[in-house]
Motif scaffolding. Structure first.
Motif, PDB file in Angstrom:
ATOM      1  N   VAL A  55       0.943  -1.338   0.047  1.00 35.70           N
ATOM      2  CA  VAL A  55       0.204   0.127  -0.056  1.00 35.70           C
ATOM      3  C   VAL A  55       0.992   1.219   0.049  1.00 35.70           C
ATOM      4  CG1 VAL A  55      -1.720  -1.077   0.963  1.00 35.70           C
ATOM      5  CG2 VAL A  55      -0.202   0.050   2.371  1.00 35.70           C
ATOM      6  N   PRO A  56       0.421   2.390  -0.457  1.00 37.42           N
ATOM      7  CA  PRO A  56       1.000   3.841  -0.639  1.00 37.42           C
ATOM      8  C   PRO A  56       1.507   4.072   0.816  1.00 37.42           C
ATOM      9  CG  PRO A  56      -0.754   3.849  -1.906  1.00 37.42           C
ATOM     10  CD  PRO A  56      -1.101   2.693  -0.980  1.00 37.42           C
ATOM     11  N   GLY A  57       2.722   4.471   1.025  1.00 37.80           N
ATOM     12  CA  GLY A  57       3.355   5.426   2.210  1.00 37.80           C
ATOM     13  C   GLY A  57       4.120   4.201   3.091  1.00 37.80           C
ATOM     14  N   THR A  58       4.245   3.012   2.768  1.00 40.77           N
ATOM     15  CA  THR A  58       5.176   2.300   3.681  1.00 40.77           C
ATOM     16  C   THR A  58       6.735   2.221   3.401  1.00 40.77           C
ATOM     17  OG1 THR A  58       4.748   0.491   1.892  1.00 40.77           O
ATOM     18  CG2 THR A  58       3.313   0.614   3.808  1.00 40.77           C
ATOM     19  N   GLY A  59       7.107   3.116   2.378  1.00 37.14           N
ATOM     20  CA  GLY A  59       8.517   3.160   2.238  1.00 37.14           C
ATOM     21  C   GLY A  59       9.018   2.387   1.249  1.00 37.14           C
ATOM     22  N   LYS A  60       8.546   2.138   0.153  1.00 40.40           N
ATOM     23  CA  LYS A  60       8.935   1.362  -0.973  1.00 40.40           C
ATOM     24  C   LYS A  60       9.933   2.185  -1.796  1.00 40.40           C
ATOM     25  CE  LYS A  60       4.977   0.781  -2.989  1.00 40.40           C
ATOM     26  NZ  LYS A  60       4.099   1.633  -2.090  1.00 40.40           N
ATOM     27  N   THR A  61       9.465   3.319  -2.207  1.00 36.73           N
ATOM     28  CA  THR A  61      10.481   4.198  -2.917  1.00 36.73           C
ATOM     29  C   THR A  61      11.696   4.434  -2.403  1.00 36.73           C
ATOM     30  OG1 THR A  61       8.460   4.967  -4.137  1.00 36.73           O
ATOM     31  CG2 THR A  61      10.793   6.150  -4.571  1.00 36.73           C
ATOM     32  N   MET A  62      11.439   4.968  -0.998  1.00 33.45           N
ATOM     33  CA  MET A  62      12.294   5.149  -0.064  1.00 33.45           C
ATOM     34  C   MET A  62      13.574   3.954  -0.134  1.00 33.45           C
ATOM     35  SD  MET A  62      12.319   8.561   0.794  1.00 33.45           S
ATOM     36  CE  MET A  62      11.729   8.706  -0.860  1.00 33.45           C
ATOM     37  N   LEU A  63      13.323   2.845   0.208  1.00 26.98           N
ATOM     38  CA  LEU A  63      13.973   1.546   0.192  1.00 26.98           C
ATOM     39  C   LEU A  63      14.729   1.599  -1.011  1.00 26.98           C
ATOM     40  CD1 LEU A  63      15.287  -0.958   1.554  1.00 26.98           C
ATOM     41  CD2 LEU A  63      13.075  -2.073   0.563  1.00 26.98           C
ATOM     42  N   LEU A  64      13.982   1.587  -2.181  1.00 25.00           N
ATOM     43  CA  LEU A  64      15.081   1.276  -3.395  1.00 25.00           C
ATOM     44  C   LEU A  64      16.022   2.512  -3.789  1.00 25.00           C
ATOM     45  CD1 LEU A  64      12.035  -0.069  -5.728  1.00 25.00           C
ATOM     46  CD2 LEU A  64      13.538  -1.282  -4.281  1.00 25.00           C
ATOM     47  N   ILE A  85      18.631   9.762   3.243  1.00 22.96           N
ATOM     48  CA  ILE A  85      19.113   9.288   1.960  1.00 22.96           C
ATOM     49  C   ILE A  85      20.211  10.393   1.375  1.00 22.96           C
ATOM     50  CG2 ILE A  85      18.475   8.818  -0.265  1.00 22.96           C
ATOM     51  CD1 ILE A  85      15.785   7.727   0.646  1.00 22.96           C
ATOM     52  N   ALA A  86      20.154  11.506   1.466  1.00 25.53           N
ATOM     53  CA  ALA A  86      21.094  12.407   1.074  1.00 25.53           C
ATOM     54  C   ALA A  86      22.419  12.418   1.555  1.00 25.53           C
ATOM     55  CB  ALA A  86      20.349  13.982   1.047  1.00 25.53           C
ATOM     56  N   GLU A  87      22.518  11.880   2.601  1.00 22.71           N
ATOM     57  CA  GLU A  87      23.560  11.589   3.443  1.00 22.71           C
ATOM     58  C   GLU A  87      24.293  10.341   3.264  1.00 22.71           C
ATOM     59  OE1 GLU A  87      22.671  12.523   7.535  1.00 22.71           O
ATOM     60  OE2 GLU A  87      22.187  14.722   7.109  1.00 22.71           O
ATOM     61  N   LEU A  88      23.570   9.388   2.702  1.00 25.16           N
ATOM     62  CA  LEU A  88      24.028   8.122   2.572  1.00 25.16           C
ATOM     63  C   LEU A  88      25.280   8.109   1.581  1.00 25.16           C
ATOM     64  CD1 LEU A  88      21.004   5.536   2.019  1.00 25.16           C
ATOM     65  CD2 LEU A  88      22.577   5.912   3.869  1.00 25.16           C
ATOM     66  N   ALA A  89      26.243   7.150   1.829  1.00 22.00           N
ATOM     67  CA  ALA A  89      27.526   7.241   0.999  1.00 22.00           C
ATOM     68  C   ALA A  89      27.600   5.797   0.320  1.00 22.00           C
ATOM     69  CB  ALA A  89      28.697   7.391   1.793  1.00 22.00           C
ATOM     70  N   ARG A  90      28.186   5.765  -0.451  1.00 24.15           N
ATOM     71  CA  ARG A  90      28.512   4.306  -1.301  1.00 24.15           C
ATOM     72  C   ARG A  90      29.316   3.689  -0.372  1.00 24.15           C
ATOM     73  NH1 ARG A  90      30.528   3.325  -7.396  1.00 24.15           N
ATOM     74  NH2 ARG A  90      30.703   1.102  -7.504  1.00 24.15           N
ATOM     75  N   VAL A  91      28.848   2.043   0.031  1.00 24.63           N
ATOM     76  CA  VAL A  91      29.478   1.379   0.781  1.00 24.63           C
ATOM     77  C   VAL A  91      30.180   0.142   0.286  1.00 24.63           C
ATOM     78  CG1 VAL A  91      28.030   2.160   2.606  1.00 24.63           C
ATOM     79  CG2 VAL A  91      27.417   0.086   1.518  1.00 24.63           C
TER      80      VAL A  91
END
Length: 314
Positions: free
Chosen positions: A46-55, A195-201
């Motif tokens: 359902v919308p709003g569960t963080g799908k796009t953010m996870l990807l 997400i903006a602060e995430l770095a490649r690991v």
């Protein structure tokens, strides 16, 4: 095989993505298994569960180029693949690549596009190339389609055809967080800022090594038979109008190998098969009126309980 390299890769990716999506380590691990196997993932909830953010978080964690496409009813196939246009400067036609020319493409709300546009992804997902006006263009490596989908009961959606569903290596669902986890998310800073602060690991070298060597994981004949017992059971079960194809069987085999390798083993256990089977198989089944719903997921889990698990000889 350098098994510690697999374990470090898994830990780095999961730890990074868990900064964005709380309490979903198993789902992140499944997403990583899919990536290692050069597969594509369909995230349905359902919308709003963080799908796009996870990807988004996953794409940034593994590095590489990333593009997002919002699927809508007026989206055309050429909006994905690209077009030949007439360049007046050179007085000739020139190819303008579409968003599929990247490492990771996020197809957001894929079931809001028309079947014609959905089908334009088939060649890219299966053969890692696209054909425009008779000319074939290879895609980048690695290449992965990460699609999100609202439940089919939502208004304004077009169910994905079976042929397209079968191209997705896994179908995952996040579900809701626990009360404590959700409270922690409410109190923290914006997810977009995180997400903006995430770095490649992980490095390109590590990614290439992981994706090329996981197939060296050994699968005992008894475990391979267990996989086939599961596949054949879906073809004989009267609840399913369509069982698992050979493509699905190969996907389950490879996913089990990747699961074992990322857990630091060079051999597959029946537990590896049972862990990945629902995500790999459920969306490939048809159950009449409840096609591609949560009923498939529950049915495949129930079916696994009826299959004899091979035991280690002592």
């Amino acid at each position: 095989m350098e098994l510690n390299r697999f374990e470090n890769y898994r830990k780095s990716v999961i730890d990074s993505c868990s900064k964005v999506i709380v309490g979903k380590e198993e789902e992140i691990f499944s997403l990583l298994v899919c990536f290692v196997c050069s597969g594509h993932v369909l995230l349905e909830d359902v919308p709003g569960t963080g799908k796009t953010m996870l990807l988004r978080a996953f794409a940034k964690t593994i590095g590489g180029d990333f593009k997002r496409v919002q699927f809508t009813p007026d989206l055309l196939p050429s909006d994905l693949t690209g077009i030949h246009f007439f360049n007046q400067k050179i007085t000739d036609f020139e190819f303008r690549p579409g968003p599929l020319f990247t490492n990771v493409v996020l197809a957001d709300e894929i079931n809001r596009a028309t079947p014609r546009t959905q089908s334009s992804l088939l060649e890219a997902m299966e053969e890692f190339q696209i054909t425009v006006d008779g000319t074939t263009f290879p895609l980048a490596s690695p290449f992965m389609v990460m699609a999100t989908q609202n439940p089919l009961e939502s208004y304004g959606t077009f169910p994905l055809p079976d042929a397209q569903m079968d191209r997705f290596f896994m179908r995952l669902s996040l579900g809701y967080m626990t009360r404590a986890q959700e409270l922690s998310v409410l109190k923290r800073e914006s997810t977009i800022d995180i997400i903006a602060e995430l770095a490649r690991v992980v490095s390109d070298e590590d990614t290439t090594y992981i994706r090329e060597t996981f197939t060296q994981v050994k699968v005992h004949d008894d475990v391979a038979d267990y996989i086939m017992d599961m596949i054949e059971a879906t073809r004989k079960d009267e609840r399913f109008t369509v069982g698992i194809s050979t493509r699905g069987a190969k996907a389950l085999y490879r996913a089990s190998q990747a699961c074992a390798a990322l857990n630091g083993r060079d051999y597959v256990l029946p537990e590896d098969v049972k862990f990945v089977a629902p995500s790999v198989l459920a969306h490939r089944l048809s159950m009449g009126g409840s096609i591609h719903t949560g009923d498939n997921f529950a049915a495949i889990i129930k079916l696994m309980d009826t299959i004899t698990v091979p035991l280690e000889e002592r």
